[in-house]
Motif scaffolding. Sequence first.
Motif, PDB file in Angstrom:
ATOM      1  N   LEU A 162      67.768  36.557 103.730  1.00  0.00           N
ATOM      2  CA  LEU A 162      66.648  35.896 104.396  1.00  0.00           C
ATOM      3  C   LEU A 162      67.042  35.378 105.775  1.00  0.00           C
ATOM      4  CD1 LEU A 162      65.150  33.893 101.393  1.00  0.00           C
ATOM      5  CD2 LEU A 162      64.212  35.957 102.452  1.00  0.00           C
ATOM      6  N   ASN A 165      67.067  38.266 108.482  1.00  0.00           N
ATOM      7  CA  ASN A 165      65.748  38.842 108.738  1.00  0.00           C
ATOM      8  C   ASN A 165      64.781  37.836 109.352  1.00  0.00           C
ATOM      9  OD1 ASN A 165      65.556  41.770 107.673  1.00  0.00           O
ATOM     10  ND2 ASN A 165      66.726  40.719 106.101  1.00  0.00           N
ATOM     11  N   VAL A 166      64.886  36.573 108.948  1.00  0.00           N
ATOM     12  CA  VAL A 166      64.034  35.541 109.560  1.00  0.00           C
ATOM     13  C   VAL A 166      64.417  35.337 111.013  1.00  0.00           C
ATOM     14  CG1 VAL A 166      63.504  33.073 109.559  1.00  0.00           C
ATOM     15  CG2 VAL A 166      63.479  34.348 107.408  1.00  0.00           C
ATOM     16  N   SER A 169      63.375  38.422 113.061  1.00  0.00           N
ATOM     17  CA  SER A 169      61.925  38.458 113.236  1.00  0.00           C
ATOM     18  C   SER A 169      61.482  37.401 114.239  1.00  0.00           C
ATOM     19  CB  SER A 169      61.227  38.233 111.887  1.00  0.00           C
ATOM     20  OG  SER A 169      61.558  39.248 110.966  1.00  0.00           O
ATOM     21  N   ALA A 226      65.913  45.775  99.515  1.00  0.00           N
ATOM     22  CA  ALA A 226      65.173  44.553  99.864  1.00  0.00           C
ATOM     23  C   ALA A 226      65.310  44.244 101.346  1.00  0.00           C
ATOM     24  CB  ALA A 226      65.692  43.380  99.026  1.00  0.00           C
ATOM     25  N   ASN A 227      66.478  44.519 101.901  1.00  0.00           N
ATOM     26  CA  ASN A 227      66.680  44.290 103.322  1.00  0.00           C
ATOM     27  C   ASN A 227      65.751  45.174 104.148  1.00  0.00           C
ATOM     28  OD1 ASN A 227      68.218  43.191 105.637  1.00  0.00           O
ATOM     29  ND2 ASN A 227      68.901  45.306 105.859  1.00  0.00           N
ATOM     30  N   LEU A 230      62.321  43.545 104.029  1.00  0.00           N
ATOM     31  CA  LEU A 230      62.218  42.292 104.774  1.00  0.00           C
ATOM     32  C   LEU A 230      62.276  42.488 106.284  1.00  0.00           C
ATOM     33  CD1 LEU A 230      64.430  39.925 102.580  1.00  0.00           C
ATOM     34  CD2 LEU A 230      61.954  39.836 102.883  1.00  0.00           C
TER      35      LEU A 230
END
Length: 243
Positions: A162, A165-166, A169, A226-227, A230
């Motif tokens: 997380l 990716n957060v 983004s 999952a990566n 995301l």
Amino acid sequence: MKVKNHLKILGLILFLFAFLPIQTFAHNPEVRANGDENLFQQYTWFEILNPILLVSLIVVYIVYLRTMRKISNTRLGERNLKKKICFLLGLLTIYISLAGPLAILSNNLLFSAHMLQQSFMYIVMPPLILLGMPQEFYQLLDEKLSKPRFLRILKSPLFNLLLFNVLWSFYHIPSVYEYFSGQFILLEILHLVLTASAFLMWIQVFAPEDKINEMSYIKKIGYMFANGILITPACALIIFGVM
């Protein structure tokens, strides 16, 4: 000198290298071209080839080879050669990203060059560097992250998944990207944080099963799947941001 001491020295060298000011030339708004002549003619050979970065990478590799030679006293063979090649390719990826034509084009806000540079630094380089690290490195890192309780969160696959990716983004929100593009110091800090988070994300995949995390091979495949999901919001922000 003990293997752990050599690994600590290598870690210190890599840490200091991360803060090398010459790296930030690839994103420095103060050295962007502003004339009508050919883009590359507005830069000196020193700015294009970035020899300080090259020399620094050579120093890092020499320290790495010395460390691997000490470890190789007990682990010889083809495996170490592959690790050395991977580490060298990782350093070469850094140089290609932060020096030469790609750095010039990216620094002058050519979007495709910027995204290629981002891909090299966060998707290609960290796995190569981690593939080049000996198992003793993961053992030492596992010990360091286990002692203080507040650092144990850095061993969590979900947290690191997380985190990267957060951050990635957030960085590609058009208004945020435009703001940071004009702030040299803040941009350098952001790239250091992004690079660190990229390593934390990838280390979950390349660490041995009994180190850092307890993920099996199958779970690591799911982790990378999952990566890929995301990272989609960042890709959407990028696509709609340039339309």
